[in-house]
Design a protein around this motif. Structure first.
Motif, PDB file in Angstrom:
ATOM      1  N   MET A   1     -84.083  -7.134 -84.363  1.00 19.84           N
ATOM      2  CA  MET A   1     -85.512  -7.050 -84.080  1.00 19.84           C
ATOM      3  C   MET A   1     -85.807  -7.359 -82.615  1.00 19.84           C
ATOM      4  SD  MET A   1     -88.566  -8.609 -86.438  1.00 19.84           S
ATOM      5  CE  MET A   1     -87.966 -10.289 -86.356  1.00 19.84           C
ATOM      6  N   VAL A   2     -85.151  -8.384 -82.090  1.00 23.09           N
ATOM      7  CA  VAL A   2     -85.376  -8.772 -80.697  1.00 23.09           C
ATOM      8  C   VAL A   2     -84.803  -7.724 -79.743  1.00 23.09           C
ATOM      9  CG1 VAL A   2     -84.800 -10.467 -78.924  1.00 23.09           C
ATOM     10  CG2 VAL A   2     -85.515 -11.231 -81.185  1.00 23.09           C
ATOM     11  N   ALA A   3     -83.596  -7.219 -80.051  1.00 18.57           N
ATOM     12  CA  ALA A   3     -82.928  -6.291 -79.140  1.00 18.57           C
ATOM     13  C   ALA A   3     -83.720  -5.012 -78.931  1.00 18.57           C
ATOM     14  CB  ALA A   3     -81.531  -5.959 -79.664  1.00 18.57           C
TER      15      ALA A   3
ATOM     16  N   VAL B   1     -79.990   4.452 -78.568  1.00 16.52           N
ATOM     17  CA  VAL B   1     -80.725   3.358 -79.217  1.00 16.52           C
ATOM     18  C   VAL B   1     -80.583   3.390 -80.729  1.00 16.52           C
ATOM     19  CG1 VAL B   1     -83.057   2.538 -79.756  1.00 16.52           C
ATOM     20  CG2 VAL B   1     -82.412   2.975 -77.385  1.00 16.52           C
ATOM     21  N   TRP B   2     -80.840   4.549 -81.333  1.00 11.99           N
ATOM     22  CA  TRP B   2     -80.892   4.596 -82.791  1.00 11.99           C
ATOM     23  C   TRP B   2     -79.514   4.488 -83.444  1.00 11.99           C
ATOM     24  CZ3 TRP B   2     -85.175   2.957 -84.318  1.00 11.99           C
ATOM     25  CH2 TRP B   2     -86.350   3.252 -83.616  1.00 11.99           C
ATOM     26  N   PRO B   3     -78.431   5.054 -82.882  1.00 12.88           N
ATOM     27  CA  PRO B   3     -77.103   4.777 -83.451  1.00 12.88           C
ATOM     28  C   PRO B   3     -76.732   3.295 -83.384  1.00 12.88           C
ATOM     29  CG  PRO B   3     -77.016   6.768 -82.135  1.00 12.88           C
ATOM     30  CD  PRO B   3     -78.365   6.172 -81.902  1.00 12.88           C
ATOM     31  N   LEU B   4     -77.067   2.628 -82.274  1.00 10.34           N
ATOM     32  CA  LEU B   4     -76.798   1.193 -82.168  1.00 10.34           C
ATOM     33  C   LEU B   4     -77.627   0.405 -83.180  1.00 10.34           C
ATOM     34  CD1 LEU B   4     -76.664   0.773 -78.285  1.00 10.34           C
ATOM     35  CD2 LEU B   4     -74.748   0.500 -79.878  1.00 10.34           C
TER      36      LEU B   4
ATOM     37  N   MET C   1     -70.185 -11.806 -84.061  1.00 13.37           N
ATOM     38  CA  MET C   1     -69.756 -11.385 -82.724  1.00 13.37           C
ATOM     39  C   MET C   1     -70.039  -9.897 -82.508  1.00 13.37           C
ATOM     40  SD  MET C   1     -66.275 -13.492 -81.824  1.00 13.37           S
ATOM     41  CE  MET C   1     -65.396 -13.051 -83.330  1.00 13.37           C
ATOM     42  N   LEU C   2     -69.773  -9.098 -83.530  1.00 13.62           N
ATOM     43  CA  LEU C   2     -70.047  -7.669 -83.438  1.00 13.62           C
ATOM     44  C   LEU C   2     -71.544  -7.422 -83.274  1.00 13.62           C
ATOM     45  CD1 LEU C   2     -69.036  -4.751 -83.567  1.00 13.62           C
ATOM     46  CD2 LEU C   2     -69.188  -4.875 -86.071  1.00 13.62           C
ATOM     47  N   ALA C   3     -72.360  -8.206 -84.000  1.00 16.11           N
ATOM     48  CA  ALA C   3     -73.810  -8.067 -83.896  1.00 16.11           C
ATOM     49  C   ALA C   3     -74.305  -8.410 -82.495  1.00 16.11           C
ATOM     50  CB  ALA C   3     -74.498  -8.945 -84.936  1.00 16.11           C
ATOM     51  N   MET C   4     -73.754  -9.466 -81.900  1.00 10.08           N
ATOM     52  CA  MET C   4     -74.177  -9.836 -80.548  1.00 10.08           C
ATOM     53  C   MET C   4     -73.795  -8.761 -79.536  1.00 10.08           C
ATOM     54  SD  MET C   4     -73.639 -13.987 -80.281  1.00 10.08           S
ATOM     55  CE  MET C   4     -72.021 -14.068 -81.035  1.00 10.08           C
ATOM     56  N   LEU C   5     -72.603  -8.189 -79.694  1.00  7.11           N
ATOM     57  CA  LEU C   5     -72.161  -7.120 -78.790  1.00  7.11           C
ATOM     58  C   LEU C   5     -73.059  -5.887 -78.927  1.00  7.11           C
ATOM     59  CD1 LEU C   5     -70.004  -6.080 -76.778  1.00  7.11           C
ATOM     60  CD2 LEU C   5     -68.695  -5.280 -78.766  1.00  7.11           C
ATOM     61  N   LEU C   6     -73.330  -5.489 -80.165  1.00  9.70           N
ATOM     62  CA  LEU C   6     -74.181  -4.321 -80.400  1.00  9.70           C
ATOM     63  C   LEU C   6     -75.610  -4.552 -79.910  1.00  9.70           C
ATOM     64  CD1 LEU C   6     -72.992  -3.369 -84.008  1.00  9.70           C
ATOM     65  CD2 LEU C   6     -72.645  -1.999 -81.941  1.00  9.70           C
TER      66      LEU C   6
END
Length: 743
Positions: free
Chosen positions: A457-459, A428-431, A407-412
């Motif tokens: 990779m997709v984001a 971008v780079w902190p995220l 869930m955290l990965a999807m939010l980020l």
């Protein structure tokens, strides 16, 4: 016990591998006048070499059924017979025509270097097998590390030592001498093992050749399939990394040496007897995949040294990890040649996917993120902390932690998509880093690890691709990936090849005939063409090497004739389909010649042009075969006695002014340079053009016709003259550009 004489076998296997990877760039250099220098030419060459390597390993496996003496005698006899094809030269193979390069390039290289490459490639498994024939020799697989160190040394020695110092004739002679030394080393190997088997007892010889071991159990097909996959992914990734870097990250000449060199070096680490380095890199590989591999989908990122380093670090870590895993699954030495045969088949499979099928299937380098994801699925995952081991064992905590992590990965990743789309690099780079931490945190579960990595990779890559497709189109040909995009802000349509713009056109009908990019009216070529009638009359004859968007067609005036030379039919299609209208608007009756311009000019009548424009860069790669003594002679032959040749030398990495200066002096031609640095808001870009002529009066007339616009004499001169026999970009390399330092 017989002395195994390990150093002799190390020397023999090193020499063979050194020659094997020295011959690859040497043959590419020999073929340059006929093939050009695009990254896909190198990928095609690599495909040929991998196919020959597979054939050599198959031959090594098959002759393993013979007695040891017959193996030694047959191989050395074939090597001596193959020496009759030396010195190395290019086969006389007719061109198959435009659009058939993917078949013709491999066929040409196969016919030119096939016999010696095939036989030398078989030596790595053969020498290891012969080494293990002595019961006291020890594990033969360690010799493969020496083999790949030799390959690495051969590869690097060419651009760093051989090419800068020697002409092609001397290079071929040196290689032939090295071939003779290698044969002598193999004769010494034969002497060292000759007594171990009787020539008339095949069964006894096989036992001796296998180190006096009893026959090993058959190898399961599933195990061989694992070898195949573990070999295929690094091989394909090596080629896709080369294409991805030169297409979207860092269009630097000679860049192909780095991925191939690291790929070879990975075998030396993975197959070394000291297992600590391989285990350490394998343990770090998942983290490297997450941190560096997440950028695999990034497009049009410009010259970014960090991304260059990340890409090659990813390749090396993945290659070591997968090759080390393959080493851990190696069979008994009695099955050694089968192991290398399957490994070679995997390498060829990966090469075929990247070099042969991907350009036909994809409009961008999509094979690269696919192979990176495959690498993420194959690298060994080991917990980095004790708490990850506890989570992996505790089913009550494992599922909640995985759920929270996903869930955290999807939010980020959602916020990363938004930030990347808006170009907010400070966010971008902190995220991106936060997503990498989450991926490493769930590394105790393969599925969760792949899910978070895929999101990362997709984001970060998706916005760039969506924008590319939304505002234009992509076309992939044998010669590269082209992107046509519209900029509503500037009212321009842009053709990009990799990280380099190759032409622009205003979208507004009132301005679409206006020359742009490197071809403005105050650029060197603009000054020459708009004064063509004054210099050569109203019926001036113009030849242009490199069509691009067709911008130069709009310098045509009534009575003038234009002929364009273009190697890639995909480029012509942009004009034919109306994506760029310079050609149809300004010179619709111009003749278009599809194919290599130099070859075409050499076959055509002399003196046919008053002006010849040479502008045929492939991204920022240097078309060496168009900038040699022989090429300039072809240009001089094609122009009238008072004609002019305009050469575009704008390049971020190579200083071509000294090269052209040396060529001009060698040819007895006069030359002057125009550096134009226009206002970029007008659709123009900085450019550097050199105009050459056999008559000083022609250049003086051009200078006078240019008014106050400045031309200058060429300031520097190269110590050497580039020719088909000798050309090296290394002395002219702009290291300050690579390091991001402004001159």
């Amino acid at each position: 016990m017989t002395n195994p004489r390990r150093s002799l076998f190390v020397a023999a296997i090193f020499a063979g591998s050194f020659l094997l990877f020295l011959v690859q760039p040497l043959m590419a250099r020999l073929a340059l006048p006929r093939l050009g220098g695009t990254p896909n030419v190198w990928n095609s060459a690599m495909l040929v070499y991998q196919a020959l390597l597979l054939g050599g390993y198959a031959y090594a496996h098959l002759i393993g059924r013979l007695t040891l003496r017959r193996q030694l005698g047959l191989h050395i006899a074939l090597l001596i017979a193959a020496a009759l094809t030396l010195p190395l030269s290019l086969a006389d193979l007719s061109d198959l025509g435009a659009g058939m390069e993917a078949l013709w390039v491999p066929a040409l290289l196969f016919a030119s270097v096939g016999p010696v490459f095939f036989l030398i490639s078989a030596q790595a498994p053969l020498i290891q097998r012969w080494f293990s024939a002595d019961p006291g020799a020890g594990d033969p697989y360690g010799l493969y590390a020496a083999s790949n160190i030799g390959s690495f040394a051969g590869l690097l020695s060419y651009p760093l030592l051989i090419e800068p110092l020697l002409g092609l004739g001397d290079q071929s002679l040196i290689w032939s001498i090295g071939y003779g030394i290698m044969v002598l080393l193999l004769l010494s190997v034969a002497v060292a093992r000759w007594h171990l088997a009787a020539p008339d007892n095949a069964a006894s010889a096989m036992d001796s050749a296998d180190g006096a071991r009893s026959p090993a159990a058959p190898i399961a097909g599933r195990r061989m399939a694992v070898w195949l996959v573990l070999a295929a992914v690094p091989s394909g990734l090596m080629l896709s990394t080369t294409t991805h870097l030169t297409t979207d990250i860092f269009a630097m000449p000679l860049l192909w040496v780095i991925p191939l060199g690291l790929y070879l070096l990975s075998f030396s680490v993975a197959f070394a007897e000291n297992r600590k380095p391989a285990r350490l890199i394998s343990r770090a590989a998942p983290a490297v995949v997450v941190i560096a591999g997440g950028t695999a989908m990034m497009s049009q990122s410009g010259e970014n040294l960090w991304l260059l380093g990340a890409s090659v670090a990813l390749l090396f870590a993945v290659s070591v990890a997968l090759h080390a895993r393959m080493y851990d699954l190696r069979p008994d030495p009695s099955r050694l040649t089968l192991f290398y045969l399957v490994m070679s088949a995997g390498g060829a499979l990966g090469g075929m996917f990247t070099a042969l099928f991907a350009p036909l299937l994809f409009d961008w380098v999509w094979e690269h993120p696919l192979l990176v994801m495959a690498a993420a699925a194959l690298v060994p995952l080991r917990s980095l902390t004790p708490w990850q081991d506890r989570l992996a064992a505790d089913t009550r905590l494992r599922l909640p932690v995985l759920a929270v992590g996903l869930m955290l990965a999807m939010l980020l990743s959602w916020h990363l998509v938004l930030a990347a789309d808006q170009g907010r690099e400070a966010i971008v780079w902190p995220l991106y880093g936060a997503l990498a931490v989450v991926a490493v945190g769930v590394m105790f579960n393969r599925a969760a690890f792949l899910a978070v990595f895929g999101l990362t990779m997709v984001a970060i890559g998706l916005p760039g691709h969506v924008n590319a497709y939304r505002t234009g189109e992509r076309v992939r040909s044998y010669f590269g990936v082209y992107t046509v995009s519209d900029s509503k802000t500037h009212g321009l349509r842009v053709l990009a090849h990799g990280t380099t713009d190759h032409g622009r056109q205003f979208l507004a009908p009132a301005k679409r005939r206006e020359p742009t990019a490197y071809y403005g009216r105050e650029a060197g070529v603009g000054l020459l063409l708009r004064n063509a009638s004054a210099l050569y009359g109203t019926e001036a004859r113009i030849g242009v090497v490199g069509l691009g968007t067709g911008t130069l067609a709009c310098y045509r005036t009534p009575g003038q004739t234009y002929r364009f030379y273009e190697i890639d039919p995909a480029i012509l299609e942009f004009s034919r389909r109306g994506r760029f209208t310079f050609l149809s608007d300004c010179a619709p009756d111009s003749e278009i010649v599809i194919g290599d311009a130099r070859i075409a000019l050499e076959d055509e009548a002399p003196g046919q042009f008053d002006i010849l424009v040479v502008d045929a860069f492939s991204s920022d790669a240097i078309p060496l075969h168009l900038l040699t003594r022989e090429a300039l002679e072809a240009y001089r032959r094609s122009i009238a006695a008072n004609g002019s040749v305009a050469i575009h030398i704008s390049n971020r990495f190579i200083d071509l002014e000294p090269v052209i200066a040396a060529l001009a002096r060698d040819a007895g031609m006069q030359a002057m340079l125009r550096w134009d640095n226009p206002d970029r808001t007008t659709g123009l870009t900085p450019s550097m053009w050199i105009v050459l002529s056999q008559r000083a009066e022609t250049l003086a007339a051009l200078r006078q016709a240019s008014g106050r616009t400045e031309w200058r004499a060429l300031a520097t001169l190269s110590d050497t003259v580039w020719s088909d026999q000798y050309a090296s970009t290394l002395p002219q390399f702009r290291w300050n550009t690579l390091l991001g330092v402004k001159p």
